[in-house]
Design a protein around this motif. Structure first.
Motif, PDB file in Angstrom:
ATOM      1  N   ILE A   1      19.335  82.334  47.062  1.00 31.91           N
ATOM      2  CA  ILE A   1      18.753  82.329  45.720  1.00 31.91           C
ATOM      3  C   ILE A   1      19.874  82.169  44.694  1.00 31.91           C
ATOM      4  O   ILE A   1      20.982  82.664  44.875  1.00 31.91           O
ATOM      5  CB  ILE A   1      17.860  83.561  45.436  1.00 31.91           C
ATOM      6  CG1 ILE A   1      18.655  84.859  45.378  1.00 31.91           C
ATOM      7  CG2 ILE A   1      16.754  83.673  46.480  1.00 31.91           C
ATOM      8  CD1 ILE A   1      17.801  86.056  44.938  1.00 31.91           C
ATOM      9  N   THR A   2      19.533  81.435  43.630  1.00 34.55           N
ATOM     10  CA  THR A   2      20.523  80.963  42.668  1.00 34.55           C
ATOM     11  C   THR A   2      20.177  81.495  41.286  1.00 34.55           C
ATOM     12  O   THR A   2      19.002  81.568  40.936  1.00 34.55           O
ATOM     13  CB  THR A   2      20.484  79.414  42.672  1.00 34.55           C
ATOM     14  OG1 THR A   2      20.656  78.969  44.023  1.00 34.55           O
ATOM     15  CG2 THR A   2      21.566  78.813  41.820  1.00 34.55           C
ATOM     16  N   THR A   3      21.182  81.877  40.517  1.00 35.17           N
ATOM     17  CA  THR A   3      20.905  82.390  39.173  1.00 35.17           C
ATOM     18  C   THR A   3      20.402  81.260  38.283  1.00 35.17           C
ATOM     19  O   THR A   3      20.501  80.075  38.637  1.00 35.17           O
ATOM     20  CB  THR A   3      22.151  83.007  38.514  1.00 35.17           C
ATOM     21  OG1 THR A   3      23.070  81.945  38.220  1.00 35.17           O
ATOM     22  CG2 THR A   3      22.820  84.030  39.413  1.00 35.17           C
TER      23      THR A   3
ATOM     24  N   GLN B   1      24.431  79.651  39.777  1.00 35.46           N
ATOM     25  CA  GLN B   1      25.372  80.326  40.671  1.00 35.46           C
ATOM     26  C   GLN B   1      24.639  80.788  41.932  1.00 35.46           C
ATOM     27  O   GLN B   1      23.626  81.503  41.853  1.00 35.46           O
ATOM     28  CB  GLN B   1      25.974  81.542  39.949  1.00 35.46           C
ATOM     29  CG  GLN B   1      27.014  82.289  40.764  1.00 35.46           C
ATOM     30  CD  GLN B   1      27.603  83.481  40.003  1.00 35.46           C
ATOM     31  OE1 GLN B   1      27.165  83.804  38.891  1.00 35.46           O
ATOM     32  NE2 GLN B   1      28.589  84.127  40.583  1.00 35.46           N
TER      33      GLN B   1
ATOM     34  N   ILE C   1      27.298  88.299  36.261  1.00 38.52           N
ATOM     35  CA  ILE C   1      26.284  87.453  36.897  1.00 38.52           C
ATOM     36  C   ILE C   1      24.996  87.467  36.082  1.00 38.52           C
ATOM     37  O   ILE C   1      24.505  88.534  35.702  1.00 38.52           O
ATOM     38  CB  ILE C   1      26.014  87.928  38.343  1.00 38.52           C
ATOM     39  CG1 ILE C   1      27.250  87.655  39.198  1.00 38.52           C
ATOM     40  CG2 ILE C   1      24.783  87.250  38.925  1.00 38.52           C
ATOM     41  CD1 ILE C   1      27.151  88.110  40.624  1.00 38.52           C
ATOM     42  N   LEU C   2      24.463  86.292  35.840  1.00 38.08           N
ATOM     43  CA  LEU C   2      23.225  86.177  35.063  1.00 38.08           C
ATOM     44  C   LEU C   2      22.054  86.633  35.931  1.00 38.08           C
ATOM     45  O   LEU C   2      21.633  85.921  36.841  1.00 38.08           O
ATOM     46  CB  LEU C   2      23.023  84.724  34.617  1.00 38.08           C
ATOM     47  CG  LEU C   2      21.825  84.455  33.713  1.00 38.08           C
ATOM     48  CD1 LEU C   2      21.964  85.158  32.370  1.00 38.08           C
ATOM     49  CD2 LEU C   2      21.637  82.955  33.515  1.00 38.08           C
ATOM     50  N   ILE C   3      21.535  87.833  35.640  1.00 36.23           N
ATOM     51  CA  ILE C   3      20.435  88.350  36.480  1.00 36.23           C
ATOM     52  C   ILE C   3      19.061  88.107  35.847  1.00 36.23           C
ATOM     53  O   ILE C   3      18.051  88.227  36.521  1.00 36.23           O
ATOM     54  CB  ILE C   3      20.607  89.854  36.807  1.00 36.23           C
ATOM     55  CG1 ILE C   3      20.641  90.713  35.538  1.00 36.23           C
ATOM     56  CG2 ILE C   3      21.874  90.079  37.640  1.00 36.23           C
ATOM     57  CD1 ILE C   3      20.543  92.210  35.823  1.00 36.23           C
TER      58      ILE C   3
ATOM     59  N   ARG D   1      14.896  86.994  37.565  1.00 36.64           N
ATOM     60  CA  ARG D   1      14.329  85.719  38.028  1.00 36.64           C
ATOM     61  C   ARG D   1      15.432  84.795  38.518  1.00 36.64           C
ATOM     62  O   ARG D   1      16.454  84.633  37.840  1.00 36.64           O
ATOM     63  CB  ARG D   1      13.551  85.036  36.906  1.00 36.64           C
ATOM     64  CG  ARG D   1      12.067  85.312  36.970  1.00 36.64           C
ATOM     65  CD  ARG D   1      11.363  84.773  35.768  1.00 36.64           C
ATOM     66  NE  ARG D   1      11.838  85.429  34.555  1.00 36.64           N
ATOM     67  CZ  ARG D   1      11.164  85.436  33.407  1.00 36.64           C
ATOM     68  NH1 ARG D   1      10.024  84.802  33.315  1.00 36.64           N
ATOM     69  NH2 ARG D   1      11.664  86.052  32.355  1.00 36.64           N
ATOM     70  N   TYR D   2      15.182  84.198  39.654  1.00 34.69           N
ATOM     71  CA  TYR D   2      16.173  83.315  40.285  1.00 34.69           C
ATOM     72  C   TYR D   2      15.486  82.055  40.784  1.00 34.69           C
ATOM     73  O   TYR D   2      14.273  82.026  40.969  1.00 34.69           O
ATOM     74  CB  TYR D   2      16.846  84.046  41.460  1.00 34.69           C
ATOM     75  CG  TYR D   2      17.474  85.363  41.062  1.00 34.69           C
ATOM     76  CD1 TYR D   2      18.739  85.407  40.464  1.00 34.69           C
ATOM     77  CD2 TYR D   2      16.790  86.569  41.249  1.00 34.69           C
ATOM     78  CE1 TYR D   2      19.307  86.612  40.078  1.00 34.69           C
ATOM     79  CE2 TYR D   2      17.354  87.776  40.859  1.00 34.69           C
ATOM     80  CZ  TYR D   2      18.609  87.796  40.276  1.00 34.69           C
ATOM     81  OH  TYR D   2      19.169  88.988  39.877  1.00 34.69           O
ATOM     82  N   HIS D   3      16.316  81.054  41.060  1.00 35.50           N
ATOM     83  CA  HIS D   3      15.793  79.837  41.676  1.00 35.50           C
ATOM     84  C   HIS D   3      15.763  80.017  43.194  1.00 35.50           C
ATOM     85  O   HIS D   3      16.773  80.382  43.799  1.00 35.50           O
ATOM     86  CB  HIS D   3      16.681  78.638  41.339  1.00 35.50           C
ATOM     87  CG  HIS D   3      16.567  78.216  39.905  1.00 35.50           C
ATOM     88  ND1 HIS D   3      15.435  77.593  39.408  1.00 35.50           N
ATOM     89  CD2 HIS D   3      17.425  78.330  38.860  1.00 35.50           C
ATOM     90  CE1 HIS D   3      15.601  77.338  38.121  1.00 35.50           C
ATOM     91  NE2 HIS D   3      16.795  77.787  37.756  1.00 35.50           N
ATOM     92  N   VAL D   4      14.573  79.803  43.757  1.00 33.61           N
ATOM     93  CA  VAL D   4      14.417  79.822  45.211  1.00 33.61           C
ATOM     94  C   VAL D   4      13.820  78.491  45.603  1.00 33.61           C
ATOM     95  O   VAL D   4      12.719  78.163  45.152  1.00 33.61           O
ATOM     96  CB  VAL D   4      13.424  80.919  45.682  1.00 33.61           C
ATOM     97  CG1 VAL D   4      13.546  81.132  47.186  1.00 33.61           C
ATOM     98  CG2 VAL D   4      13.611  82.202  44.925  1.00 33.61           C
ATOM     99  N   ALA D   5      14.529  77.732  46.407  1.00 33.42           N
ATOM    100  CA  ALA D   5      14.059  76.417  46.831  1.00 33.42           C
ATOM    101  C   ALA D   5      13.524  75.603  45.643  1.00 33.42           C
ATOM    102  O   ALA D   5      12.433  75.040  45.683  1.00 33.42           O
ATOM    103  CB  ALA D   5      12.987  76.560  47.922  1.00 33.42           C
TER     104      ALA D   5
ATOM    105  N   LEU E   1      11.737  78.629  39.945  1.00 34.04           N
ATOM    106  CA  LEU E   1      12.214  79.828  39.254  1.00 34.04           C
ATOM    107  C   LEU E   1      11.172  80.933  39.397  1.00 34.04           C
ATOM    108  O   LEU E   1      10.026  80.763  38.975  1.00 34.04           O
ATOM    109  CB  LEU E   1      12.463  79.523  37.778  1.00 34.04           C
ATOM    110  CG  LEU E   1      13.019  80.680  36.947  1.00 34.04           C
ATOM    111  CD1 LEU E   1      14.419  81.054  37.407  1.00 34.04           C
ATOM    112  CD2 LEU E   1      13.022  80.331  35.460  1.00 34.04           C
TER     113      LEU E   1
ATOM    114  N   ALA F   1      12.269  86.552  42.724  1.00 26.21           N
ATOM    115  CA  ALA F   1      12.447  86.288  44.147  1.00 26.21           C
ATOM    116  C   ALA F   1      12.429  87.555  44.990  1.00 26.21           C
ATOM    117  O   ALA F   1      12.235  87.498  46.199  1.00 26.21           O
ATOM    118  CB  ALA F   1      13.765  85.547  44.377  1.00 26.21           C
TER     119      ALA F   1
END
Lengths: 310, 331
Positions: A209-211, A215, B215-217, B235-239, B242, B245
């Motif tokens: 998972i990416t910020t 990142q 880190i941008l959480i 919130r994060y990017h998963v596959a 956004l 996750a």
């Protein structure tokens, strides 16, 4: 810092348990390769999810027999989070087999193993000398330093450790950071845990998972959350040896685990400079390297020579 | 069933006592407890006064010493145990096996509870802690379904306390290092998740940003409310998508399943939130006291009042509440 070549204390190498769901054939091929690799101790067994049953205890025992026949130590690793009766029964069965040393990853295993030699994995919270002495009295022969602890605490513990108890360091791999009741792989595929369809099998090295600024941050592996960055202790090899760390653990990944072990083995014998080795390891760390925990920083940071700048 | 309420300071302790808590839990002003926040917790004078106030009204006081001691700080943990014992508290809540070993040996007559941070989720783990340290109660991590809690109570001889209300840890407590991965400090090593010194809030054209250890959480629109900055609720990017996750910004509320909790044989229900306000403790204690009394009088007829939910919603963090892991579908 003492040269490793002249040091009387050279850490041995271990291979941690496979943390991901790989097809049975891949697991068997992997261990066939690892038995030939330059590694002294091989940990094997399911530590993450009891639903993963593509290998049964009998399969692990059979592989362990082959590991021992090849002159290496085999250690059976056990589940890190135990909630159900079924999980407890499997654990009890694994602990009842006295052919192999067991790695305890939950307090329940300590209950079953008391009185015979065992290894405490990194998810057993051993943070101080009194816990170390307490567990040593119960049969602890080696402990894996909890991964968030660094060199200061390692040094303090090693100075006062009970005789005969060894210390192992998580030396290379994505860091095991947390466990949950929730399966995050299934959650992110909009599947319930009870109907997970073994979707973690689609991610042989976890789901990153990416910020929101791109990142790569964490790595989801079923109920476990790992770091995206690959922790690497190689640049600190001389220091690790001088402190008296007995064993360095490489955590399996789907590609290049044998190459990683060879780099560590060559660095330990002095045939490879650790900084040069680290440069090569960077290619096999998909989200980059880190070492912050060892130096007392945030775990994701990279400060030691050769680590940063992919 | 005991109602165990949080007190981050003396006014909160009095509010909990006055509004119907059976026990309050507190901590010292250092990293020996898992709510190590600036300006929070008790010094010696306040503990003495708090214990007297509670005991005069037949309310118990528990002291949480539930973080993990490292060699360079070891004496702080033993000193904390010594102080708690000296003030005649009703139980000490511990997590670290070394500290438990010390307390059990030095103070065999003091009640020891295994903290949620001790990560005991099954009868064998609890049995091990009981055999060696004589624990009188276990606070179980928020990973078990209520059916599993009920089964655990059947299988184990140690009384079980569960979390009933407050902010929700998604990970097994005591074994979550996400905070230190980002910030260098975790509940285990420092006594706080997302310590304030490592949190940055920033308004940007893209939205309001929260960073932990750089880190941008989370980045949210200016109209969305910000909760406690735990990285597991960002919130994060998963596959390529956004989303939350790991978990939505929800908090725990088990009021709706109170009869089932009672039927399961739970010995005590804990309210989270020593870092919250006196108003929070007052409101939440009042509602839960009323609810538990009503439920114990007549479990079959128990229905949570709408007014209870309204009051709790006003003091909850985040817009939504959940029954969390007690319900299997959450897993």
């Amino acid at each position: 810092m003492p040269s490793l070549n002249n040091s009387t204390h050279r850490p041995r190498l271990s291979l941690g348990p496979i943390l991901y769901l790989w097809p049975r054939e891949q697991v068997l091929d992997f261990y066939a390769e690892m038995i030939e690799a330059p590694v002294d101790t091989i940990y094997l067994g399911e530590t993450i999810c009891s639903k993963r049953r593509q290998l049964r205890p009998e399969d692990y025992w059979e592989i362990a027999e082959r590991i021992v026949a090849a002159g290496k130590e085999a250690v059976i690793s056990t589940l890190a989070l135990i909630e159900s009766d079924g999980e407890l029964k499997t654990l009890q069965r694994l602990c009842a087999d006295e052919r192999f040393t067991i790695e305890a990853n939950d307090l329940a295993a300590l209950d079953f193993l008391e009185g015979r030699p065992f290894v405490a994995g990194h998810s057993i919270n051993l943070y101080n000398q009194r816990t170390l002495a307490f567990l040593a009295k119960r049969g602890l022969k080696r402990w894996v330093l909890p991964v968030e602890l660094g060199r200061t605490t390692a040094a303090d513990l090693l100075r006062t450790r009970p005789p005969g108890v060894e210390c192992e360091l998580f030396a290379f791999g994505r860091l095991p950071l947390a466990y949950s009741a929730r399966c995050f792989t299934a959650y992110n595929r909009q599947l319930g845990k009870d109907d997970c369809q073994f979707c973690c099998g689609d991610y042989p090295d976890g789901l990153v998972i990416t910020t929101q600024e791109g990142q790569e941050f964490l790595n989801l592996n079923g109920i476990q959350t790992q770091s995206a960055n690959t922790h690497n202790i190689l640049p600190a090899l001389a220091e690790v040896g001088a402190l008296g760390i007995d064993m360095l653990r490489v955590s399996p990944q789907s590609q290049h685990t044998g190459d990683v072990l060879r780099i560590f083995a060559d660095a330990l014998t002095g045939d490879l400079d650790p900084t040069e080795g680290t440069t090569r390891l960077r290619d096999w760390a998909p989200s980059g390297l880190c070492d912050g925990y060892w130096t007392g920083q945030s775990g994701y940071k990279a400060g030691m020579p050769g680590q940063s700048a992919r | 069933m005991e109602l165990v309420c949080p007190a981050g300071n003396l006014p909160m302790l009095k509010a909990a006592v006055d509004n119907g808590a059976n026990a309050v839990y507190i901590g010292f002003r250092d990293d020996t407890n898992a709510r190590h926040f600036a300006g929070l917790n008790f010094n010696d004078k306040q503990i003495a006064e708090g214990v007297k106030y509670a005991h005069d009204r037949r309310v118990k006081v528990f002291v949480a010493i539930n973080t993990y001691a490292q060699p360079d700080g070891w004496s702080r943990w033993t000193a904390a145990v010594d102080r708690a014992a000296a003030y005649g508290v009703d139980a000490i809540i511990l997590a670290d096996m070394g500290v438990l070993d010390y307390a059990a040996e030095r103070y065999p007559n003091v009640n020891l509870h295994l903290s949620v941070q001790g990560s005991a989720t099954n009868p064998a783990a609890i049995g091990f802690m009981q055999r060696h340290f004589g624990i009188k109660r276990v606070v179980v991590p928020r990973v078990l379904s209520l059916a599993q809690v009920a089964h655990l109570i059947e299988e184990s001889s140690v009384p079980v306390e569960i979390f009933g209300f407050g902010s929700l840890c998604v990970m097994v407590e005591g074994r979550c290092l996400l905070s230190s991965y980002a910030s260098g400090q975790s509940p285990n090593t420092y006594g706080a998740c997302s310590p304030a010194a490592h949190v940055e809030w920033r308004d940007t054209p893209q939205g309001q940003e929260t960073r932990l250890g750089g880190i941008l959480i989370e980045r949210r629109s200016h109209s969305e409310a910000a909760g406690y900055p735990t990285l597991c609720k960002g919130r994060y990017h998963v596959a390529g998508e956004l989303r939350h996750a790991i978990e939505e910004p929800t908090s725990l509320n088990t009021l709706d399943i109170l009869p089932d909790i009672l039927a399961a044989g739970v010995s005590a229900i804990k309210i989270e939130g020593r870092q919250r306000s006196t108003r929070y403790v007052t409101q939440v204690t009042k509602v839960w006291r009323e609810a538990i009394d009503a439920c114990q009088r007549n479990p079959q007829a128990f229905r949570p009042k709408e007014s209870w939910h309204q009051i709790l919603a006003q003091v909850s963090e985040g817009a939504q509440t959940t029954i969390g892991p007690y319900e299997r579908t959450w897993h």
